[in-house]
Design a protein around this motif. Sequence first.
Motif, PDB file in Angstrom:
ATOM      1  N   HIS A   5      -0.476  10.214  10.944  1.00 22.91           N
ATOM      2  CA  HIS A   5      -0.073   9.879   9.010  1.00 22.91           C
ATOM      3  C   HIS A   5      -1.308   9.920   8.356  1.00 22.91           C
ATOM      4  CE1 HIS A   5       3.803   8.710   9.366  1.00 22.91           C
ATOM      5  NE2 HIS A   5       3.698   8.320  10.219  1.00 22.91           N
ATOM      6  N   CYS A   7      -4.334   8.398   9.695  1.00 23.89           N
ATOM      7  CA  CYS A   7      -5.034   7.752  10.895  1.00 23.89           C
ATOM      8  C   CYS A   7      -5.457   7.692  11.855  1.00 23.89           C
ATOM      9  CB  CYS A   7      -4.473   6.462  10.547  1.00 23.89           C
ATOM     10  SG  CYS A   7      -4.102   5.519   9.009  1.00 23.89           S
ATOM     11  N   GLU A  71      -2.287  -3.180   6.583  1.00 21.47           N
ATOM     12  CA  GLU A  71      -1.604  -2.306   5.589  1.00 21.47           C
ATOM     13  C   GLU A  71      -2.633  -0.904   5.113  1.00 21.47           C
ATOM     14  OE1 GLU A  71       1.239  -1.039   5.010  1.00 21.47           O
ATOM     15  OE2 GLU A  71       2.968  -3.396   5.648  1.00 21.47           O
ATOM     16  N   ARG A  74      -4.586   1.197   5.552  1.00 23.25           N
ATOM     17  CA  ARG A  74      -3.862   3.242   5.568  1.00 23.25           C
ATOM     18  C   ARG A  74      -4.906   3.677   5.264  1.00 23.25           C
ATOM     19  NH1 ARG A  74       1.036   4.048   7.715  1.00 23.25           N
ATOM     20  NH2 ARG A  74       3.107   2.248   7.543  1.00 23.25           N
ATOM     21  N   MET A 100      -0.293   3.964  12.774  1.00 22.65           N
ATOM     22  CA  MET A 100      -1.878   4.231  12.512  1.00 22.65           C
ATOM     23  C   MET A 100      -2.632   4.976  13.443  1.00 22.65           C
ATOM     24  SD  MET A 100      -2.676   1.103   9.148  1.00 22.65           S
ATOM     25  CE  MET A 100      -2.467   0.090   9.897  1.00 22.65           C
TER      26      MET A 100
END
Length: 169
Positions: A5, A7, A71, A74, A100
């Motif tokens: 994603h 990360c 969060e 991200r 992540m």
Amino acid sequence: SAVKHGCDHVFFVGFLGAGKSTLARNLGRMFHRRFVDTDRLVERRCGSTVTKLFEEFGEERFRELETAALEGLRGERSLLVSCGGGIVETPRNIELMHDMGFCVYLDGDLDDSLRQIRRSDTRPDFRSAEHAARLLEHRRPLYEQAADLTVDIRGTSFTDVSYTVAELL
Ligand code: S3P
């Protein structure tokens, strides 16, 4: 490490006093990667300290702030993230770390932590060794659930731990 994603963070989890921040900070210097610490992110966002947040708002609110800080990573790339010792208490946090990036559990003895606790008052109820021992036993399966890699730091030099983790970077 695998990019997920967008990360590719490396998270360090472990009980208080396992040396998460020291290791992550030094690896950041060695490998020119940015280092962040979730406690510091929470403190900066709230303009307060972890100890005061626990005292004024209690653990539940602190855990919400801790998840919000996670969060918030991200949008970043390639961070080394030192996580507060209780981050695994929130199941969502384990999902986030797995989403992540890669999670390293620094598995140490209680006495490493007790030495650290006696030096700092990060949280009042840590002061009793019995409480810390019970908490560590409660958390060990959570750290293991979170860990993509467990590094036994008992009697292992900082250099050896660094080399083990460096292979991930
Ligand atoms: C906590 C550990 C602390 C900090 C807070 C809660 C815990 O982080 O997040 O005091 O519940 O184990 P460190 O492990 O970096 O001291």
